[in-house]
Design an enzyme around this catalytic site. Structure first.
Site, mmCIF file in Angstrom:
data_model
loop_
_atom_site.group_PDB
_atom_site.id
_atom_site.type_symbol
_atom_site.label_atom_id
_atom_site.label_comp_id
_atom_site.label_asym_id
_atom_site.label_seq_id
_atom_site.Cartn_x
_atom_site.Cartn_y
_atom_site.Cartn_z
ATOM 1 N N ASP A 176 0.858 -1.181 0.000
ATOM 2 C CA ASP A 176 0.000 0.000 0.000
ATOM 3 C C ASP A 176 0.896 1.233 0.000
ATOM 4 O O ASP A 176 1.735 1.391 0.887
ATOM 5 C CB ASP A 176 -0.900 -0.007 1.237
ATOM 6 C CG ASP A 176 -2.316 0.415 0.925
ATOM 7 O OD1 ASP A 176 -2.469 1.397 0.176
ATOM 8 O OD2 ASP A 176 -3.260 -0.226 1.415
ATOM 9 N N ASP A 193 -2.996 4.556 -2.477
ATOM 10 C CA ASP A 193 -4.098 5.109 -1.706
ATOM 11 C C ASP A 193 -4.459 6.519 -2.184
ATOM 12 O O ASP A 193 -3.576 7.376 -2.311
ATOM 13 C CB ASP A 193 -3.690 5.141 -0.227
ATOM 14 C CG ASP A 193 -4.812 5.548 0.691
ATOM 15 O OD1 ASP A 193 -5.757 4.761 0.848
ATOM 16 O OD2 ASP A 193 -4.734 6.649 1.258
ATOM 17 N N GLU A 206 -6.222 3.847 -6.196
ATOM 18 C CA GLU A 206 -7.519 4.129 -5.583
ATOM 19 C C GLU A 206 -7.926 5.525 -6.041
ATOM 20 O O GLU A 206 -7.274 6.516 -5.704
ATOM 21 C CB GLU A 206 -7.428 4.069 -4.057
ATOM 22 C CG GLU A 206 -8.776 4.334 -3.390
ATOM 23 C CD GLU A 206 -8.675 4.513 -1.887
ATOM 24 O OE1 GLU A 206 -9.640 4.152 -1.185
ATOM 25 O OE2 GLU A 206 -7.642 5.019 -1.405
ATOM 26 N N HIS A 244 -10.977 -3.111 3.078
ATOM 27 C CA HIS A 244 -10.771 -2.643 4.446
ATOM 28 C C HIS A 244 -11.594 -1.401 4.778
ATOM 29 O O HIS A 244 -11.722 -1.038 5.955
ATOM 30 C CB HIS A 244 -9.289 -2.335 4.665
ATOM 31 C CG HIS A 244 -8.789 -1.194 3.826
ATOM 32 N ND1 HIS A 244 -8.691 -1.265 2.456
ATOM 33 C CD2 HIS A 244 -8.378 0.056 4.159
ATOM 34 C CE1 HIS A 244 -8.241 -0.125 1.981
ATOM 35 N NE2 HIS A 244 -8.044 0.710 2.997
ATOM 36 N N ASP A 245 -12.160 -0.741 3.749
ATOM 37 C CA ASP A 245 -12.961 0.469 3.952
ATOM 38 C C ASP A 245 -14.457 0.239 3.747
ATOM 39 O O ASP A 245 -15.242 1.160 3.966
ATOM 40 C CB ASP A 245 -12.516 1.568 2.983
ATOM 41 C CG ASP A 245 -11.222 2.239 3.402
ATOM 42 O OD1 ASP A 245 -10.920 2.240 4.611
ATOM 43 O OD2 ASP A 245 -10.510 2.764 2.522
#
Length: 586
Positions: free
Chosen positions: A99, A200, A259, A332-333
């Site tokens: 990430d 991210d 993302e 994860h979100d």
């Protein structure tokens, strides 16, 4: 045909380290715990691991607030542990992508310590500082984590921008010296052998020129406005990504996943077309907003199948031949997909398989979030004190303090959309602490681990896990699943999501009943050969009577449906039933 690439044919398994497996008994998942479970991931059929942040961090936002890009969070282990994980993964044919969080850092990063120390410090311009306006913030922007996107710093009497927590100051990507430091850090990890990055919020790295006020009405009486038009996809972002590609990414054989917020299939192609030389693929949020009302995430409204079909079809056709999709229904979100889009009660197993069928039979790279493959569900903790996520806690405190929601109403929104739904520990077995830890877990377990766990799933040939294995194997065996084009069928059908895939003379028909009641589907003429093979189906083995076995033995369609007149075939579908047919055109 799409140009073949390893990352197009891959299946990605996402790991949230704190909740995956704890090897040392401190209640927090760690790197050695992940290494212990590499054979489990390999056995599932995945071949890439997406590792959520393991950098040194104060933990304000679960590791997405980084204080040292070149060190490891002590709770997760050491650099040697991380290097061992990478080595052991590669020995098993698994790749690992990291990430990359470079829109912001922690306010405890040395860069920010220098930046805030004085207006003349050489690193002052590494972050975004502005003077106040009329005794208030520089503009009316609202952060993703509630309240103003600006924080006042007394040392220099100015405000710094933070689109997330006030402990996550945004970096100033217009500074070439900062960019070079980031590129050098990326090379540091790639030279260790990591296989790419999930980036991210990468399309937020530039903000609207001049930082203007939003002209939208404020969502609360505080006067702050959430407006992604001013944060995302700003002029110059593509030039920066091409610079990153030229300076770093193009020099390695990588998977890169951006993302990206507030994108459409049309604007997404600007990030992922080969000739643009930016990213391999992006993950978008349009489908993740299908049950959000005008007040964004916590304003939960019922989703409609027609909207899901419209969004999926738009991305499948919009990027076909132009770029590449990433495929996900939770991460994860985002809350657990079986609780959000399926039925986590009576039809948990079957609906989890149905949703998996959707993800693994579309064009794109499927992403599996840990626990998804055993059908893990959302959790309903009894008190807000049981939650750990900063976004969830900020929402609850703000909504109840302002009187916008009663506490019970706010908790119901959290039960539906809170991020801690997917951050409870991985359920390995039915023993103490679900086999996650020998200590006290950092966040509570979902009590259903006695029934839903990996050990039980591994022993059951009809489990969700077993079905995932078969789906992944089929994807590898049939190029039409990876590279074929997409045609949406029966767009207005309120119950069934059906689509055709085609590559050369190989054809697929996918039929999904999205609800807990039986349905019928009249296959349009020419979209199903009467002698097609039932490649896979999700019924049987889940404790219910069924006319068909999940073994999905090959046989003529006439065994599984009936003529509906005019050459079409009518399929009778059980609740949450999924079927995939395959045949070759003569």
């Amino acid at each position: 045909m799409e140009c073949a690439r390893w990352w197009k044919e891959a299946v990605v398994y996402q790991i949230y380290p704190a909740s995956f497996r704890d090897s040392d008994g401190d209640g927090i998942g760690d790197l050695n715990g992940i290494t212990e479970k590499l054979d489990y991931i390999r056995g599932l059929g995945a071949d890439v691991i997406w590792l959520c942040p393991v950098y040194r961090s104060p933990g304000e936002d679960s590791g997405y607030d980084i204080s040292d890009y070149r060190d490891v969070m002590p709770a997760f282990g050491t650099m040697a542990d991380l290097e061992r994980l990478l080595r052991e993964a590669h020995d098993r044919g698994l790749r690992i992508i990291m990430d990359l969080v470079v829109n912001h850092t922690s306010d405890e990063h040395p860069w920010f310590a220098e930046s805030r120390s004085s207006k003349t410090n050489p690193k002052r311009d590494y972050y975004i500082w502005r003077e106040g306006r009329d005794g208030r913030e520089p503009n009316n922007w609202r952060s993703y984590f509630s309240s103003s996107a600006w924080a006042y710093d007394e040392t220099t009497g100015e405000y710094y921008l933070h689109l997330f927590s006030k402990k996550q100051p945004d970096l100033n990507w217009k500074n070439p010296a900062l960019r070079e430091e980031i590129y050098e850090m990326m090379r540091f990890w790639l030279d260790k052998g990591f296989d790419g990055f999930r980036m991210d919020t990468i399309n937020l790295i530039l903000k609207a020129e001049g930082f203007p006020d939003s002209d939208r009405p404020p969502a609360t009486d505080e006067g702050y406005v959430f407006d992604e038009r001013l944060y995302a996809n700003q002029p110059g972002v593509h030039e920066l990504l091409r610079e990153m590609n030229e300076r770093v990414l193009s020099r390695y054989d990588l998977m890169t996943v951006g993302e990206t917020l507030n994108v459409t299939p049309e604007t997404a192609s600007e990030y992922v077309r080969d000739e643009r030389r930016e990213l391999n693929m992006i993950c978008n949020f349009e489908l993740m907003s299908v049950d959000s009302g005008p007040l964004w995430k916590w304003d939960v409204v019922p989703w409609r199948l027609r909207d899901i079909k419209r969004i999926v079809a738009a991305w499948q056709t919009g990027l076909h031949g132009k770029g590449w999709n990433s495929l996900y229904l939770n991460n994860h979100d985002q809350p657990r997909m079986v609780s959000r889009f399926g039925d986590d009660g009576r039809y948990r197993v079957r609906s989890a398989k149905m949703l998996a069928t959707l993800l693994h039979t579309l064009q794109g790279t499927p992403f599996i979030y840990q626990g998804e493959e055993i059908g893990m569900t959302n959790v309903r903790f009894g008190s807000i004190d049981d939650y750990r996520d900063i976004e969830t806690l900020n929402f609850y405190n703000e909504a109840t303090k302002r009187g916008a929601m009663e506490p019970r109403q706010a908790m119901e929104a959290i039960y539906r959309k809170g991020r801690d739904n997917v951050r409870t520990p991985m359920q390995w077995n039915d023993g103490e602490q679900a086999g996650f830890t020998d200590g006290v877990p950092w966040i509570g377990l979902n009590p259903n681990y006695k029934v839903i766990n990996a050990e039980r799933a591994l022993a059951d040939p009809y489990s969700v896990l077993s079905y995932y294995r078969r789906l992944i194997a089929l994807r590898r065996a049939h190029p039409v699943i990876v590279y074929g084009d997409f045609e949406l069928l029966a767009e207005e059908d309120e119950s069934v999501f059906a689509y055709a895939r085609r590559l050369g003379n190989e054809r697929l028909l996918v039929v999904l009943n999205f609800f807990g009641t039986p349905a019928t589907f009249d296959v349009p003429s020419g979209r199903l050969d009467p002698h097609a093979e039932l490649l896979i189906a999700n019924h049987g083995g889940d404790g219910e009577d069924s006319a068909f076995a999940e073994t999905a033995a090959a046989g003529p369609v006439s065994d599984k449906g009936r003529d509906a007149g005019e050459g079409s075939i009518r399929l009778a579908l059980l609740p949450y039933e999924a079927r995939v047919y395959r045949w070759s055109e003569r």
